[in-house]
Design a protein around this motif. Structure first.
Motif, PDB file in Angstrom:
ATOM      1  N   VAL A   1       0.851  -1.204   0.000  1.00 45.16           N
ATOM      2  CA  VAL A   1       0.000   0.000   0.000  1.00 45.16           C
ATOM      3  C   VAL A   1       0.883   1.250   0.000  1.00 45.16           C
ATOM      4  O   VAL A   1       0.682   2.174  -0.810  1.00 45.16           O
ATOM      5  N   VAL A   2       1.897   1.249   0.888  1.00 47.42           N
ATOM      6  CA  VAL A   2       2.805   2.406   0.971  1.00 47.42           C
ATOM      7  C   VAL A   2       3.512   2.618  -0.366  1.00 47.42           C
ATOM      8  O   VAL A   2       3.585   3.743  -0.888  1.00 47.42           O
ATOM      9  N   ALA A   3       3.998   1.497  -0.964  1.00 42.44           N
ATOM     10  CA  ALA A   3       4.724   1.602  -2.237  1.00 42.44           C
ATOM     11  C   ALA A   3       3.796   2.060  -3.359  1.00 42.44           C
ATOM     12  O   ALA A   3       4.208   2.848  -4.221  1.00 42.44           O
ATOM     13  N   THR A   4       2.542   1.585  -3.347  1.00 42.17           N
ATOM     14  CA  THR A   4       1.588   2.000  -4.399  1.00 42.17           C
ATOM     15  C   THR A   4       1.322   3.507  -4.303  1.00 42.17           C
ATOM     16  O   THR A   4       1.328   4.209  -5.323  1.00 42.17           O
TER      17      THR A   4
ATOM     18  N   VAL B 288      -0.998  -1.554 -10.167  1.00 41.87           N
ATOM     19  CA  VAL B 288       0.280  -1.321  -9.485  1.00 41.87           C
ATOM     20  C   VAL B 288       0.277  -2.072  -8.158  1.00 41.87           C
ATOM     21  O   VAL B 288       1.236  -2.795  -7.822  1.00 41.87           O
ATOM     22  N   PHE B 289      -0.817  -1.933  -7.415  1.00 42.95           N
ATOM     23  CA  PHE B 289      -0.914  -2.595  -6.108  1.00 42.95           C
ATOM     24  C   PHE B 289      -0.835  -4.117  -6.284  1.00 42.95           C
ATOM     25  O   PHE B 289      -0.123  -4.795  -5.526  1.00 42.95           O
ATOM     26  N   LEU B 290      -1.526  -4.632  -7.280  1.00 38.93           N
ATOM     27  CA  LEU B 290      -1.530  -6.078  -7.522  1.00 38.93           C
ATOM     28  C   LEU B 290      -0.109  -6.584  -7.806  1.00 38.93           C
ATOM     29  O   LEU B 290       0.334  -7.590  -7.241  1.00 38.93           O
ATOM     30  N   GLY B 291       0.599  -5.873  -8.685  1.00 34.83           N
ATOM     31  CA  GLY B 291       1.976  -6.262  -8.998  1.00 34.83           C
ATOM     32  C   GLY B 291       2.867  -6.211  -7.770  1.00 34.83           C
ATOM     33  O   GLY B 291       3.665  -7.127  -7.525  1.00 34.83           O
ATOM     34  N   LEU B 292       2.717  -5.166  -6.977  1.00 33.66           N
ATOM     35  CA  LEU B 292       3.573  -5.006  -5.802  1.00 33.66           C
ATOM     36  C   LEU B 292       3.240  -6.027  -4.720  1.00 33.66           C
ATOM     37  O   LEU B 292       4.137  -6.566  -4.064  1.00 33.66           O
TER      38      LEU B 292
ATOM     39  N   GLN C 210       3.124  -2.196 -16.877  1.00 32.78           N
ATOM     40  CA  GLN C 210       1.969  -2.027 -17.769  1.00 32.78           C
ATOM     41  C   GLN C 210       0.876  -1.177 -17.112  1.00 32.78           C
ATOM     42  O   GLN C 210       0.215  -0.383 -17.768  1.00 32.78           O
ATOM     43  N   ALA C 211       0.710  -1.359 -15.802  1.00 39.94           N
ATOM     44  CA  ALA C 211      -0.304  -0.572 -15.085  1.00 39.94           C
ATOM     45  C   ALA C 211       0.057   0.910 -15.100  1.00 39.94           C
ATOM     46  O   ALA C 211      -0.818   1.776 -15.230  1.00 39.94           O
ATOM     47  N   VAL C 212       1.369   1.206 -14.983  1.00 42.42           N
ATOM     48  CA  VAL C 212       1.805   2.610 -14.978  1.00 42.42           C
ATOM     49  C   VAL C 212       1.771   3.198 -16.387  1.00 42.42           C
ATOM     50  O   VAL C 212       1.251   4.295 -16.599  1.00 42.42           O
ATOM     51  N   VAL C 213       2.297   2.446 -17.345  1.00 44.26           N
ATOM     52  CA  VAL C 213       2.463   2.994 -18.696  1.00 44.26           C
ATOM     53  C   VAL C 213       1.165   2.967 -19.510  1.00 44.26           C
ATOM     54  O   VAL C 213       0.769   3.969 -20.092  1.00 44.26           O
ATOM     55  N   ASP C 214       0.508   1.780 -19.529  1.00 38.17           N
ATOM     56  CA  ASP C 214      -0.689   1.639 -20.374  1.00 38.17           C
ATOM     57  C   ASP C 214      -1.995   1.788 -19.595  1.00 38.17           C
ATOM     58  O   ASP C 214      -3.063   1.907 -20.198  1.00 38.17           O
ATOM     59  N   GLY C 215      -1.926   1.688 -18.301  1.00 38.41           N
ATOM     60  CA  GLY C 215      -3.148   1.762 -17.496  1.00 38.41           C
ATOM     61  C   GLY C 215      -4.001   0.513 -17.621  1.00 38.41           C
ATOM     62  O   GLY C 215      -5.208   0.546 -17.380  1.00 38.41           O
TER      63      GLY C 215
END
Lengths: 248, 244
Positions: free
Chosen positions: A120-123, A140-144, A208-213
């Motif tokens: 959560v903190v990293a997201t 992002v959260f899922l990947g982290l 992918q979550a950051v770049v493509d959403g």
């Protein structure tokens, strides 16, 4: 005492021993943000053309690498130290009638709770610090959370097989560092090799979550596969170690 | 060297010998890291900036030299971190038994130095299987300086922060310092990175690896950096063991 109460008691004890070291709690909160910033700055110093093959800008790739590395490594070290510090206590609990599976469940739950907090903190850090808007913070959260879950379990496995702080730390630190370099794409190593690196798929999901959403579904199954493998491995080695009273 | 120091260092070596897993890890991990990168990196040439000059070298050679410094820094840092952590109780007893401050400091620095020499020897041995440095002796000395710097840093971090926090820090520090900020592939390093621990030692290492000239200035500054860090480490060690 019922099985559920036993597990809850185990989780509470594990969490309490962790919270008693405030510096560690501070590191868990501060290091992801610091790591994202430092990796972003450092990758930004490389020339954009020629050598690196990344889907995002080098700075963004650096920030994502920092986030994935911090999340995974923090959970891994935590899992390792949880196992080593709880070793004697767990053996006594096993003698008192606690089942190995219940004990490992309590350790899992403690590491999982810490992993969720770090993720959560990293997201939040990624969402705030990455250049431009992050289209899919859930991705992002899922990947982290996958990265921290995999490394938390890896820490549990190493802590069970190699229950000494120096040796366990050496192995975990080296594995995390090398895995991170593979996942980052820094050296242009072929994807057919890097996909076996545990952090590689979470890294791609976050990217992918950051770049493509969007959610990188093709990387989800391999990441869950890695996670399941470490779940099985950690249950086997930890239960054997606790119930046999010896080293795994 | 007086008998007290010799005994203490010998005990340290004996304790080290009694942990075969540690010896196996110290032998295996350099081979794993350096070997993996040498084998897996693409077969291309890279252009690096070393001592202000542009040098083109095979990627495998670059990875071997580069990962040697990263490996030595990580291993020495972790060994330094736990060396002091595990010897603190013994040091307090030795103090009670009549050991002086200097005896304790010299013996622990000696043990740390020995650990760093082992890590350096194994790493360089693995690296030279993959490539031949232009100047071997300076390459070894520079690698040793990287190891000593991070070994001392590990000691300081171990005393100040403790085990769990110390491992966190030693996990990140070599990666960020060496892999990211001392990387000769970078062209636009921020000015403040010159104060990072491995700056001069890695400069010397890359010069020794890929150029025929050896800049003594880098070696000198690396020694000065390690000496300053050692002084800080000794002061913190004195306070931690309450020897004075």
């Amino acid at each position: 005492m019922s099985g559920v109460r036993r597990t809850v008691a185990g989780i509470q004890a594990g969490t309490r021993s962790f919270i008693r070291e405030p510096f560690t709690v501070v590191l868990l909160v501060v290091l992801p943000a610091l790591s994202i910033q430092i990796y972003g700055v450092s990758m930004g110093q490389f020339p954009e053309v020629g050598f690196f093959q990344t889907t995002a800008s080098l700075k963004t790739t650096g920030q994502i690498t920092g986030a994935v590395f911090a999340t995974g490594a923090l959970a891994g070290v935590l899992g390792l130290f949880q196992m080593i510090s709880a070793r004697t206590a767990d053996r006594r609990l096993a003698m008192c009638g606690f089942h190995g599976i219940g004990l490992v469940g309590a350790r899992f739950a403690t590491v999982a709770a810490a992993s969720v907090v770090v993720s959560v903190v990293a997201t939040i850090s990624v969402t705030v610090l990455v250049d431009g808007s992050v289209e899919a913070p859930i991705g992002v959260f899922l990947g982290l959370v996958l990265a921290s879950g995999i490394y938390g379990l890896l820490g549990i496995v190493i802590g069970s097989v190699l229950p000494r702080e120096l040796e366990g730390s050496l192995l975990l630190v080296i594995l995390a560092d090398v895995d991170n370099i593979f996942a980052s794409g820094l050296f242009g190593i072929k994807e057919s090799i890097t996909r076996f690196a545990p952090l590689s798929h979470p890294h791609n999901i976050v990217t992918q979550a950051v770049v493509d959403g969007s959610l990188a579904t093709e990387h989800l199954a391999p990441a869950i596969g890695h996670l399941s493998l470490f779940v099985l491995l950690s249950i086997v080695v930890y239960t054997y170690q606790v119930e046999s009273g010896g080293d795994a | 060297m007086n008998r007290r120091i010799t005994t203490s260092v010998v005990m340290g070596i004996r304790e080290f010998r009694r942990t075969p897993v540690l010896i196996a890890l110290l032998a295996f991990l350099p081979a794993y890291i350096i070997g993996a990168f040498v084998l897996l990196v693409p077969d291309v040439d890279v252009t690096a900036t070393i001592d202000g000059a542009t040098v083109t070298v095979p990627m495998a050679d670059f990875a071997a030299a580069f990962m040697t410094s990263v490996t030595v820094a990580i291993l020495s840092g972790i060994v330094g971190l736990f060396l002091i952590q595990t010897s603190q109780a013994a040091d307090d007893r030795l103090r009670l038994a009549g050991y002086g401050a200097t005896d304790l400091v010299v013996s622990r620095v000696g043990t740390l130095g020995l650990g760093t020499v082992i890590v350096t020897a194994v790493s360089v041995l693995v690296a030279v299987q993959a490539f031949t440095p232009e100047s071997l002796a300076p390459f070894i000395i520079a690698t040793l300086l990287v190891g000593l710097t991070y070994g001392i840093l590990g000691v300081v971090v171990g005393i100040v922060i403790g085990r769990l926090g110390g491992v966190y820090v030693m996990l990140f520090a070599p990666m960020v310092d060496i892999l990211m900020f001392q990387n000769p592939l970078a062209t636009d390093a921020p000015e403040w990175t010159t104060v990072l621990p491995s700056k001069y030692a890695t400069n010397a290492l890359f010069e020794a690896a890929f150029t025929t000239s050896v800049d003594l200035w880098d070696f000198g500054l690396a020694v000065v950096y390690a000496a300053i860090l050692l002084t800080i480490g000794i002061l913190i060690f004195y306070r931690a063991t309450d020897v004075e």
